[in-house]
Design an enzyme around this catalytic site. Structure first.
Site, mmCIF file in Angstrom:
data_model
loop_
_atom_site.group_PDB
_atom_site.id
_atom_site.type_symbol
_atom_site.label_atom_id
_atom_site.label_comp_id
_atom_site.label_asym_id
_atom_site.label_seq_id
_atom_site.Cartn_x
_atom_site.Cartn_y
_atom_site.Cartn_z
ATOM 1 N N ARG A 141 66.973 -14.295 67.612
ATOM 2 C CA ARG A 141 65.648 -14.748 67.216
ATOM 3 C C ARG A 141 65.022 -15.647 68.268
ATOM 4 N NH1 ARG A 141 65.830 -17.645 61.530
ATOM 5 N NH2 ARG A 141 66.724 -19.202 62.887
ATOM 6 N N CYS A 178 84.515 -17.941 52.919
ATOM 7 C CA CYS A 178 84.536 -19.393 53.105
ATOM 8 C C CYS A 178 85.572 -19.972 52.147
ATOM 9 C CB CYS A 178 83.190 -20.030 52.758
ATOM 10 S SG CYS A 178 81.834 -19.402 53.733
ATOM 11 N N CYS A 189 74.337 -22.914 49.542
ATOM 12 C CA CYS A 189 74.448 -22.103 50.756
ATOM 13 C C CYS A 189 73.147 -21.346 51.052
ATOM 14 C CB CYS A 189 75.591 -21.115 50.602
ATOM 15 S SG CYS A 189 75.820 -20.093 52.073
ATOM 16 N N ASP A 209 66.883 -25.221 52.454
ATOM 17 C CA ASP A 209 65.995 -24.066 52.628
ATOM 18 C C ASP A 209 65.488 -23.530 51.284
ATOM 19 O OD1 ASP A 209 66.202 -23.996 55.432
ATOM 20 O OD2 ASP A 209 68.157 -23.013 55.281
ATOM 21 N N ASP A 225 63.907 -25.953 58.836
ATOM 22 C CA ASP A 225 63.962 -24.617 59.423
ATOM 23 C C ASP A 225 62.846 -23.824 58.747
ATOM 24 O OD1 ASP A 225 65.008 -22.793 61.173
ATOM 25 O OD2 ASP A 225 67.078 -23.048 60.475
#
Ligand code: SF4
Length: 378
Positions: A120, A133, A140, A302, A339
């Protein structure tokens, strides 16, 4: 007295594991095999109401849950608001999805030239090495794919990714992520690292791992000796609360640095009810510095489906930075970043320090809200 003896107590095992031999408890493979992932297992550790059990089971359809016995031992069993519990055990709000939330807010799947590789930004790529994980963190960002074996990438996928990177000399930095890359065996990690280091234009390798926090037993001398051969390796880890800064975590970080020659930084995710408080963040960052881990980022949570209960306001993050800057060492003040949804990349948010600007005269306020004037150069 050594720093670790003064400030980092050994974690206390929950009674269910009190008689587990140390050789088992200290083995990362045993910890992985004994992960808690059923209501029956969970009830052997802490009280769980029938209502909570039903929610936990319903949530598994959206995002699996599991945790190591080690991480479970950090939970206060009788505190429903325990910050470790909130990160590891599903709760009702996860089942609420708002229409503005997204499965892939960072558009990682959109910029994927070959399976398991996101490209990206001009000079760096993100390589997915596993879907697994030790603990499936409830906050997450990649829960759309983490924990799902169907999203695991084969060695053939990895080879295609290596070929793509080799064909793109502008790529100088590779982030190995997942899932958690330390869920791979040492052998598979060696396979990945040796292929990347064989590409002449690769300078930096980053490993994004939460194992220091959730499964510190994974950081073995053998792993670190192997990592040392492929340096420089920058490890980005993910402590969210001072309770996670145990003696085991201290020792794991020390091994990575002393034997692995890794540089270790922390990316804390700002989470409502867990660490959305300047005193908690300050305490965490001061402990991290004692562990020689650099507090690097506070990441705004996020806009992922089912995470609205974890998200704080942006102002909360800015206020935390304001309460840190000047009040503790600059080493303990990370960047607060968002982000941007849609793959816009990270931006840094800072408190407003400029009070007035006229021509070359700038007036600032400092951490104590006193004003100072600076005359700019030509
Ligand atoms: S360790 Fe990282 S990738 Fe794995 S569940 Fe937690 S946040 Fe997601």
């Amino acid at each position: 007295m050594r720093i670790q003896d003064r400030f980092f107590p050994q974690s206390q095992r929950v009674p269910a594991f009190a008689s587990t031999p140390d050789a088992h408890w200290n083995s990362w493979i045993w910890q992985q095999q004994k992960r808690i992932k059923t209501i029956h297992d969970l009830r052997s550790l802490m009280p769980i109401t029938d209502e909570e059990a039903a929610i936990i089971e319903a949530s598994a359809d959206h995002f699996h849950w599991a945790m190591t016995p080690y991480y479970a031992s950090l939970i206060e069993p009788n505190n429903p608001q325990c910050p470790i519990r909130l990160q590891a055990i599903p709760s009702q709000p996860e089942l609420t999805v708002h229409d503005y939330e997204m499965h892939d807010p960072l558009a990682e799947e959109t910029h994927m030239p070959t399976p398991g590789l996101t490209h990206r930004y001009p000079d760096r790529v993100l390589l997915y090495s596993t879907h697994n994980c030790p603990v499936y963190c409830r906050h997450c960002t990649r829960k759309r794919k983490v924990a799902n074996p169907a999203t695991a990438h084969t060695n053939e996928d990895l080879k295609k990714a290596f070929t793509y990177i080799a064909d793109h000399p502008e790529v100088r930095d590779v982030l190995i992520s997942g899932g958690d890359p330390l869920s791979n065996s040492d052998g598979r990690l060696h396979f990945i690292l040796s292929h990347l280091r064989a590409i002449p234009h690769i300078e930096i390798i980053r490993l994004c791992t939460r194992n220091i926090v959730t499964l510190p037993q994974r950081i073995t001398p053998e792993l670190c000796q192997m990592l040392q051969k492929f340096g420089p390796i920058y490890v980005n880890t993910h402590f969210n609360h001072p309770r996670e800064c145990t003696r085991e975590a201290f020792d794991a970080a020390a091994l990575l640095m002393d034997i692995g020659h890794c540089v270790v930084s922390n990316q804390m995710v700002l989470l409502k009810g867990i660490n959305d408080n300047a005193e908690i963040v300050k305490s965490l960052n001061q402990k991290l510095l004692l562990m020689r881990i650099r507090p690097y980022y506070i990441l705004q949570c996020d806009m992922v489906s089912g995470l609205s209960h974890f998200r704080t306001s942006l102002q909360t993050g800015i206020d935390i930075i304001d309460a840190l800057r000047g009040h503790t060492s600059g080493l303990a003040v990370p960047h607060y970043v968002v982000d941007l949804p849609g793959g816009g990349g990270k931006i840094s948010l800072v408190p407003q320090y400029t009070v007035e600007k006229t021509d070359k005269k700038w007036t600032f306020r400092n951490y104590a809200h006193r004003h100072f004037t600076y005359i700019d150069s030509l």
